[in-house]
Design a protein around this motif. Structure first.
Motif, PDB file in Angstrom:
ATOM      1  N   ALA A  22       0.842  -1.197   0.000  1.00 59.83           N
ATOM      2  CA  ALA A  22       0.000   0.000   0.000  1.00 59.83           C
ATOM      3  C   ALA A  22       0.880   1.251   0.000  1.00 59.83           C
ATOM      4  N   THR A  23       0.698   2.070  -1.037  1.00 57.14           N
ATOM      5  CA  THR A  23       1.512   3.272  -1.225  1.00 57.14           C
ATOM      6  C   THR A  23       0.620   4.435  -1.609  1.00 57.14           C
ATOM      7  N   ILE A  24       0.884   5.592  -1.019  1.00 60.76           N
ATOM      8  CA  ILE A  24       0.114   6.816  -1.235  1.00 60.76           C
ATOM      9  C   ILE A  24       1.052   7.908  -1.747  1.00 60.76           C
ATOM     10  N   ALA A  25       0.534   8.802  -2.588  1.00 66.07           N
ATOM     11  CA  ALA A  25       1.285   9.982  -3.014  1.00 66.07           C
ATOM     12  C   ALA A  25       0.519  11.228  -2.587  1.00 66.07           C
ATOM     13  N   ILE A  26       1.247  12.219  -2.091  1.00 65.76           N
ATOM     14  CA  ILE A  26       0.670  13.527  -1.768  1.00 65.76           C
ATOM     15  C   ILE A  26       1.541  14.599  -2.416  1.00 65.76           C
ATOM     16  N   ASN A  59       9.975   7.882  -0.802  1.00 66.46           N
ATOM     17  CA  ASN A  59      10.596   8.539  -1.942  1.00 66.46           C
ATOM     18  C   ASN A  59       9.917   9.881  -2.137  1.00 66.46           C
ATOM     19  N   LYS A  60      10.513  10.705  -2.977  1.00 59.04           N
ATOM     20  CA  LYS A  60       9.905  11.996  -3.285  1.00 59.04           C
ATOM     21  C   LYS A  60      10.371  12.439  -4.665  1.00 59.04           C
ATOM     22  N   MET A  61       9.589  13.323  -5.252  1.00 55.07           N
ATOM     23  CA  MET A  61       9.911  13.901  -6.547  1.00 55.07           C
ATOM     24  C   MET A  61       9.668  15.398  -6.454  1.00 55.07           C
ATOM     25  N   PHE A 108       5.425  13.490  -2.365  1.00 55.15           N
ATOM     26  CA  PHE A 108       5.937  12.510  -1.419  1.00 55.15           C
ATOM     27  C   PHE A 108       5.250  11.170  -1.668  1.00 55.15           C
ATOM     28  N   LEU A 109       6.025  10.101  -1.765  1.00 50.77           N
ATOM     29  CA  LEU A 109       5.474   8.753  -1.800  1.00 50.77           C
ATOM     30  C   LEU A 109       5.572   8.183  -0.398  1.00 50.77           C
ATOM     31  N   GLY A 110       4.467   7.648   0.083  1.00 46.30           N
ATOM     32  CA  GLY A 110       4.448   7.124   1.436  1.00 46.30           C
ATOM     33  C   GLY A 110       4.016   5.675   1.491  1.00 46.30           C
ATOM     34  N   LYS A 111       4.777   4.879   2.222  1.00 45.70           N
ATOM     35  CA  LYS A 111       4.386   3.501   2.530  1.00 45.70           C
ATOM     36  C   LYS A 111       3.335   3.583   3.633  1.00 45.70           C
ATOM     37  N   VAL A 112       2.182   2.996   3.403  1.00 42.43           N
ATOM     38  CA  VAL A 112       1.099   3.063   4.385  1.00 42.43           C
ATOM     39  C   VAL A 112       1.457   2.213   5.597  1.00 42.43           C
ATOM     40  N   LEU A 113       1.377   2.860   6.767  1.00 46.04           N
ATOM     41  CA  LEU A 113       1.650   2.192   8.035  1.00 46.04           C
ATOM     42  C   LEU A 113       0.374   1.769   8.744  1.00 46.04           C
ATOM     43  N   ASP A 114      -0.671   2.606   8.609  1.00 40.20           N
ATOM     44  CA  ASP A 114      -1.922   2.365   9.319  1.00 40.20           C
ATOM     45  C   ASP A 114      -3.017   3.156   8.620  1.00 40.20           C
ATOM     46  N   GLY A 115      -4.242   2.776   8.861  1.00 35.89           N
ATOM     47  CA  GLY A 115      -5.382   3.504   8.318  1.00 35.89           C
ATOM     48  C   GLY A 115      -6.665   2.887   8.821  1.00 35.89           C
ATOM     49  N   ASP A 116      -7.701   3.721   8.914  1.00 39.78           N
ATOM     50  CA  ASP A 116      -8.978   3.208   9.382  1.00 39.78           C
ATOM     51  C   ASP A 116     -10.081   4.193   9.037  1.00 39.78           C
ATOM     52  N   VAL A 117     -11.296   3.698   9.027  1.00 41.86           N
ATOM     53  CA  VAL A 117     -12.489   4.514   8.882  1.00 41.86           C
ATOM     54  C   VAL A 117     -12.802   5.066  10.267  1.00 41.86           C
TER      55      VAL A 117
END
Length: 166
Positions: free
Chosen positions: A40-44, A117-119, A127-136
């Protein structure tokens, strides 16, 4: 070119948060997306001029609080139109710590990430982020950027990726 075409792209409205030497800080963002599901990877995307950008680079972590259509407008005003360098934005906002990061309680979910990582662009860092946690976290429809503009009559801060001068 008619830059208003960018309002037809689908965006959400989020609070991106991190730490500033042990103090919670953050900003409003509309550019956050899932890149992969496994891992799971997110970009912001955060403007170079946003204090949050510097803090994410130093801490190596960020959280995304997903705002709802019913979010208290004070949250968007606080995080969108003030600098965390001079104002403690979390002083007047209910938040909790999730995955070692500050998360806005008035949201429908959160995702915490470690920067992997970042660009750099001319104006923003992606910023590319490895997801550590998440919830509704709560009920409600996630706010889209279109809803923010058309229904809430909201404006974009000058550091937003979608800012268009009047």
């Amino acid at each position: 070119m008619n830059k208003n075409v960018f309002f037809n792209l689908s965006y959400g409205v989020y609070i991106i948060s991190t730490w500033d030497n042990g103090r919670a800080t953050g900003c409003v963002a509309n550019s956050a997306m899932q890149i992969t599901s496994e891992p799971a990877t997110i970009a912001i995307s955060i403007n170079h001029d946003n204090y949050t950008n510097k803090c994410i680079q130093e801490s190596g972590r960020f959280a995304i609080s997903i705002l709802t259509e019913e979010v208290d407008p004070q949250i968007i005003g606080t995080f969108g139109y003030q600098s965390g360098e001079t104002v403690n934005k979390f002083d007047s906002i209910d938040y909790e710590i999730k995955g070692m990061l500050p998360v806005i309680k008035d949201s429908c979910g959160y995702i915490t990430c470690e920067v992997i990582n970042k660009m750099e662009t001319d104006s923003h860092t992606v910023f590319l982020g490895k997801v550590l946690d998440g919830d509704v976290m709560g009920e409600g429809n996630p706010m889209t950027y279109s809803y923010y503009h058309k229904v809430k009559k909201g404006k974009s801060p000058k550091n937003a990726p979608t800012y268009i001068a009047d």
